[in-house]
Motif scaffolding. Structure first.
Motif, PDB file in Angstrom:
ATOM      1  N   ASP A 333      -1.023   6.069  -0.111  1.00  0.00           N
ATOM      2  CA  ASP A 333      -0.252   4.887   0.244  1.00  0.00           C
ATOM      3  C   ASP A 333      -0.202   3.999  -0.992  1.00  0.00           C
ATOM      4  O   ASP A 333      -1.202   3.853  -1.707  1.00  0.00           O
ATOM      5  CB  ASP A 333      -0.918   4.111   1.392  1.00  0.00           C
ATOM      6  CG  ASP A 333      -0.896   4.887   2.692  1.00  0.00           C
ATOM      7  OD1 ASP A 333       0.082   5.612   2.931  1.00  0.00           O
ATOM      8  OD2 ASP A 333      -1.877   4.759   3.466  1.00  0.00           O
ATOM      9  N   VAL A 335       0.585   0.219  -2.679  1.00  0.00           N
ATOM     10  CA  VAL A 335       0.619  -1.190  -2.295  1.00  0.00           C
ATOM     11  C   VAL A 335       0.646  -2.068  -3.541  1.00  0.00           C
ATOM     12  O   VAL A 335       0.019  -1.746  -4.551  1.00  0.00           O
ATOM     13  CB  VAL A 335      -0.631  -1.544  -1.450  1.00  0.00           C
ATOM     14  CG1 VAL A 335      -0.716  -3.049  -1.201  1.00  0.00           C
ATOM     15  CG2 VAL A 335      -0.606  -0.794  -0.126  1.00  0.00           C
ATOM     16  N   ASP A 354       5.060   1.072  -1.263  1.00  0.00           N
ATOM     17  CA  ASP A 354       5.371   1.089   0.165  1.00  0.00           C
ATOM     18  C   ASP A 354       5.349  -0.317   0.747  1.00  0.00           C
ATOM     19  O   ASP A 354       6.125  -0.645   1.645  1.00  0.00           O
ATOM     20  CB  ASP A 354       4.357   1.959   0.921  1.00  0.00           C
ATOM     21  CG  ASP A 354       4.346   3.397   0.430  1.00  0.00           C
ATOM     22  OD1 ASP A 354       5.425   3.891   0.048  1.00  0.00           O
ATOM     23  OD2 ASP A 354       3.270   4.018   0.430  1.00  0.00           O
ATOM     24  N   ASN A 355       4.448  -1.140   0.241  1.00  0.00           N
ATOM     25  CA  ASN A 355       4.277  -2.481   0.785  1.00  0.00           C
ATOM     26  C   ASN A 355       3.913  -3.429  -0.349  1.00  0.00           C
ATOM     27  O   ASN A 355       3.106  -3.082  -1.218  1.00  0.00           O
ATOM     28  CB  ASN A 355       3.169  -2.483   1.852  1.00  0.00           C
ATOM     29  CG  ASN A 355       3.200  -3.732   2.712  1.00  0.00           C
ATOM     30  OD1 ASN A 355       4.160  -4.504   2.663  1.00  0.00           O
ATOM     31  ND2 ASN A 355       2.157  -3.943   3.480  1.00  0.00           N
ATOM     32  N   VAL A 356       4.516  -4.608  -0.351  1.00  0.00           N
ATOM     33  CA  VAL A 356       4.230  -5.616  -1.370  1.00  0.00           C
ATOM     34  C   VAL A 356       3.861  -6.922  -0.687  1.00  0.00           C
ATOM     35  O   VAL A 356       4.580  -7.403   0.198  1.00  0.00           O
ATOM     36  CB  VAL A 356       5.447  -5.837  -2.299  1.00  0.00           C
ATOM     37  CG1 VAL A 356       5.165  -6.981  -3.267  1.00  0.00           C
ATOM     38  CG2 VAL A 356       5.779  -4.568  -3.066  1.00  0.00           C
ATOM     39  N   TYR A 357       2.746  -7.502  -1.108  1.00  0.00           N
ATOM     40  CA  TYR A 357       2.321  -8.807  -0.608  1.00  0.00           C
ATOM     41  C   TYR A 357       2.621  -9.841  -1.687  1.00  0.00           C
ATOM     42  O   TYR A 357       2.053  -9.802  -2.780  1.00  0.00           O
ATOM     43  CB  TYR A 357       0.824  -8.800  -0.305  1.00  0.00           C
ATOM     44  CG  TYR A 357       0.420  -7.866   0.809  1.00  0.00           C
ATOM     45  CD1 TYR A 357       0.409  -8.296   2.133  1.00  0.00           C
ATOM     46  CD2 TYR A 357       0.050  -6.550   0.534  1.00  0.00           C
ATOM     47  CE1 TYR A 357       0.034  -7.442   3.160  1.00  0.00           C
ATOM     48  CE2 TYR A 357      -0.316  -5.683   1.559  1.00  0.00           C
ATOM     49  CZ  TYR A 357      -0.322  -6.135   2.863  1.00  0.00           C
ATOM     50  OH  TYR A 357      -0.682  -5.287   3.886  1.00  0.00           O
ATOM     51  N   GLU A 361       2.397 -14.044   1.657  1.00  0.00           N
ATOM     52  CA  GLU A 361       1.991 -13.034   2.631  1.00  0.00           C
ATOM     53  C   GLU A 361       0.513 -12.677   2.551  1.00  0.00           C
ATOM     54  O   GLU A 361       0.078 -11.701   3.151  1.00  0.00           O
ATOM     55  CB  GLU A 361       2.843 -11.771   2.439  1.00  0.00           C
ATOM     56  CG  GLU A 361       4.316 -12.022   2.706  1.00  0.00           C
ATOM     57  CD  GLU A 361       5.198 -10.841   2.334  1.00  0.00           C
ATOM     58  OE1 GLU A 361       6.101 -10.516   3.123  1.00  0.00           O
ATOM     59  OE2 GLU A 361       4.979 -10.246   1.252  1.00  0.00           O
ATOM     60  N   GLU A 387      -5.721  -4.418   3.064  1.00  0.00           N
ATOM     61  CA  GLU A 387      -5.461  -3.028   2.682  1.00  0.00           C
ATOM     62  C   GLU A 387      -6.715  -2.222   2.366  1.00  0.00           C
ATOM     63  O   GLU A 387      -6.964  -1.197   2.978  1.00  0.00           O
ATOM     64  CB  GLU A 387      -4.514  -2.989   1.458  1.00  0.00           C
ATOM     65  CG  GLU A 387      -3.089  -3.421   1.777  1.00  0.00           C
ATOM     66  CD  GLU A 387      -2.346  -2.415   2.649  1.00  0.00           C
ATOM     67  OE1 GLU A 387      -2.811  -1.273   2.807  1.00  0.00           O
ATOM     68  OE2 GLU A 387      -1.276  -2.777   3.176  1.00  0.00           O
ATOM     69  N   ARG A 392      -7.524   4.360   7.025  1.00  0.00           N
ATOM     70  CA  ARG A 392      -6.210   4.903   6.718  1.00  0.00           C
ATOM     71  C   ARG A 392      -6.285   6.422   6.659  1.00  0.00           C
ATOM     72  O   ARG A 392      -7.358   7.012   6.468  1.00  0.00           O
ATOM     73  CB  ARG A 392      -5.677   4.334   5.409  1.00  0.00           C
ATOM     74  CG  ARG A 392      -6.538   4.580   4.209  1.00  0.00           C
ATOM     75  CD  ARG A 392      -5.911   4.005   2.917  1.00  0.00           C
ATOM     76  NE  ARG A 392      -5.822   2.554   2.933  1.00  0.00           N
ATOM     77  CZ  ARG A 392      -4.688   1.892   3.057  1.00  0.00           C
ATOM     78  NH1 ARG A 392      -3.538   2.532   3.176  1.00  0.00           N
ATOM     79  NH2 ARG A 392      -4.686   0.576   3.053  1.00  0.00           N
TER      80      ARG A 392
END
Length: 552
Positions: A333, A335, A354-357, A361, A387, A392
């Protein structure tokens, strides 16, 4: 005006002479103005500009209308050239390079945003208004000054012609003999050199844009299948962490290095007790003093990205970033933790995250610390909560940006108990009691001192986080994105930044034995130095990736 001149002839004469003198000083000052703050001294203006001699001869040779038109055009151009010199000064002071009139206009918005974050919105607005007024007024003033001098030359044509010939002879003689005054040539051609430099820079920029676009299409690992990428890191959580402005000067400057060195030594001992080993070296960043995104993208892409144009070219293409390589395998994953991002960030696609903070956020409710939206300790704790600490199905690859060591290095947060962080409001009193950014920015010694403290804080936050939350399968790669501004480093500092890999599994570091990096968190002074764009391919190769080139 005529009536007043008749009634007050002495005052009118004094006023006229004063305006003429000011006009001459403005034109001569503009012709002799250097483009670095280090060269800005009174003695630099005690020189004879050849452009003034040539300009006077040209104006004397032209009829009235052509003379006025030439004076307006040359005066306006001189004002624009002076503005470029002033921009050069600012860029060299903060970014260690001159202003590029083709590529760098967009960075002025970033400069205004930085001033707003560091000094407040009112100061930023006043600075923006002042800059606009200067940009409009300076070419107008230099044009009016040149016209006034042109009229004076025409009114005293005979004496002016003799003076121009005599001055030209003196200039040629001094130039041929290399006569110097206060360590600089008396015969100056500063403005002509500036014009020549800008023409060459523009030509080279346009050529580079086309050449780099072709270079970016070629990729050693661009066609490598996912099952042949990073096989030596399967089963590991890999975390890439950029520490803002963590440069070589932090480890070698006599005022800064002792504190940073103690911090690294303490971190090294604590991590060794927790079972970690580390190796460290040096990377030469593509940027200096700012433009962190250029360093980030150079490190991740394996391409030398030292301008906004190159950055846009890469972001719009499909060149394989290091982070995207992890995602391509299907084993991780991916991030991004980006506390400095406060608006849309389309670059996430290039980085394959896949995911951005972003800054909004991570759950932070405490105060900003100047430009930095939140303390690094909170950023790392939020990463752990959101995370790294989650259960996971796949391994985790994360890119984490730490911002507390971003200029102006005031106020600086301090460490608190990890269990006391909450939503960050605990930092409120700390921010209020901190240093005033305006006081630090204006003082070179304090800038260096506070910069060192900010790096110590960032390193402490990171090493304590790893000691507290790291696992047997954790691999941490951390580095600086660039050196701090020249007020801290001096004018001749390198662009080198430290880079470190930390892991518990000895096989992770065994794979880079041939890199000859130093043991521990601190690279030796003579440790290997690579260009930052070399890291991606070396890292991919060391950890089991098979090259499959793509592109033309």
């Amino acid at each position: 005006m005529r009536e007043r001149r008749t009634r007050y002839p002495l005052a009118a004469r004094v006023l006229g002479v004063s305006v003429t003198v000011l006009a001459a000083l403005l034109v001569l000052g503009s012709l002799l103005l250097p483009n670095t703050l280090a060269e800005l001294s009174a003695t630099r203006f005690l020189r004879l500009p050849g452009e003034a001699v040539i300009g006077a001869a040209l104006l004397l040779a032209l009829p009235r209308r052509a003379r006025i038109a030439a004076a307006v055009l040359s005066g306006t151009a001189l004002g624009v050239l002076t503005l470029l010199n002033l921009l050069d000064m600012g860029f060299r002071e903060y970014l260690g390079r001159g202003f590029n009139p083709i590529l760098d206009w967009g960075l002025l918005d970033d400069a205004q945003a930085f001033v707003a974050d560091a000094m407040g919105g009112t100061t930023a607005a006043l600075a923006a208004v002042g800059a606009v007024v200067l940009a409009l007024l300076l070419p107008l003033l230099t044009a009016l000054a040149t016209v006034r001098l042109a009229r004076l030359l025409a009114a005293h044509r005979t004496r002016a012609t003799r003076g121009a010939l005599a001055t030209g002879t003196v200039w040629i003689t001094c130039s041929a003999l290399g006569v110097q005054l206060f360590g600089a040539p008396l015969a100056a051609d500063r403005a002509a050199d500036m014009v020549k430099g800008q023409v060459e820079l523009t030509r080279d920029t346009l050529r580079d844009e086309a050449a780099f676009a072709e270079e970016a299409k070629r990729d050693t690992f661009g066609a490598t299948p996912g099952d042949q990428l990073l096989t030596g890191l399967r089963g590991k959580d890999v975390i890439f962490t950029f520490i803002e402005s963590y440069g070589r000067s932090a480890l070698e400057d006599p005022l800064i290095a002792p504190g940073v060195g103690r911090t690294l030594e303490a971190g090294n001992e604590a991590l060794a007790e927790a079972g970690y080993r580390a190796r460290s070296g040096w990377l030469t960043s593509s940027t200096f003093g700012g433009g962190s995104w250029l360093g980030h993208s150079t490190f991740m892409s394996g391409l030398w990205i030292d301008s906004q144009q190159r950055y846009r070219t890469v972001m719009a293409g499909d060149h394989l970033s290091l982070t995207k390589a992890f995602g391509r395998t299907g084993a991780w994953d991916t991030v991004g933790v980006m506390p400095g991002v406060q608006k849309a960030w389309p670059e996430a696609e290039f980085y394959g995250l896949d995911n951005v903070y972003n800054a909004f956020e991570l759950g932070y409710r405490g105060p900003k610390f100047s430009w930095s939206t939140m303390p690094d300790q909170y950023t790392l704790e939020a990463f752990q909560r959101l995370e790294h600490g989650r259960e996971r199905d796949r391994d985790l690859m994360a890119a984490v940006i730490l911002t507390s060591s971003h200029q102006p290095w005031a106020p600086i947060p301090g460490m608190v108990g990890w269990d006391e962080l909450g939503d960050g409001r605990i930092f409120g009193p700390m921010e209020k009691a901190g240093e005033d950014p305006a006081d630090v920015i204006a003082d070179t010694t304090r800038s260096r001192e506070e910069y060192g403290k900010s790096v110590e804080y960032s390193l402490t936050s990171l090493t304590q986080w790893l000691e507290r939350y790291g696992q047997d399968d954790t691999v941490l790669v951390f580095l600086g994105d660039h050196q701090p501004r020249s007020r801290v480093t001096g004018l001749r500092a390198s662009r080198d930044v430290p880079v470190t890999i930390v892991a518990k599994d000895p096989q992770v570091l065994d794979r880079i034995d041939d890199w000859d990096w130093s043991e521990g968190l601190r690279p030796a002074q003579d440790a290997p130095v690579w260009r930052m764009d070399a890291f991606r391919d070396r890292f991919l190769t060391a950890y089991g990736s098979t090259p499959h080139p793509s592109g033309p």
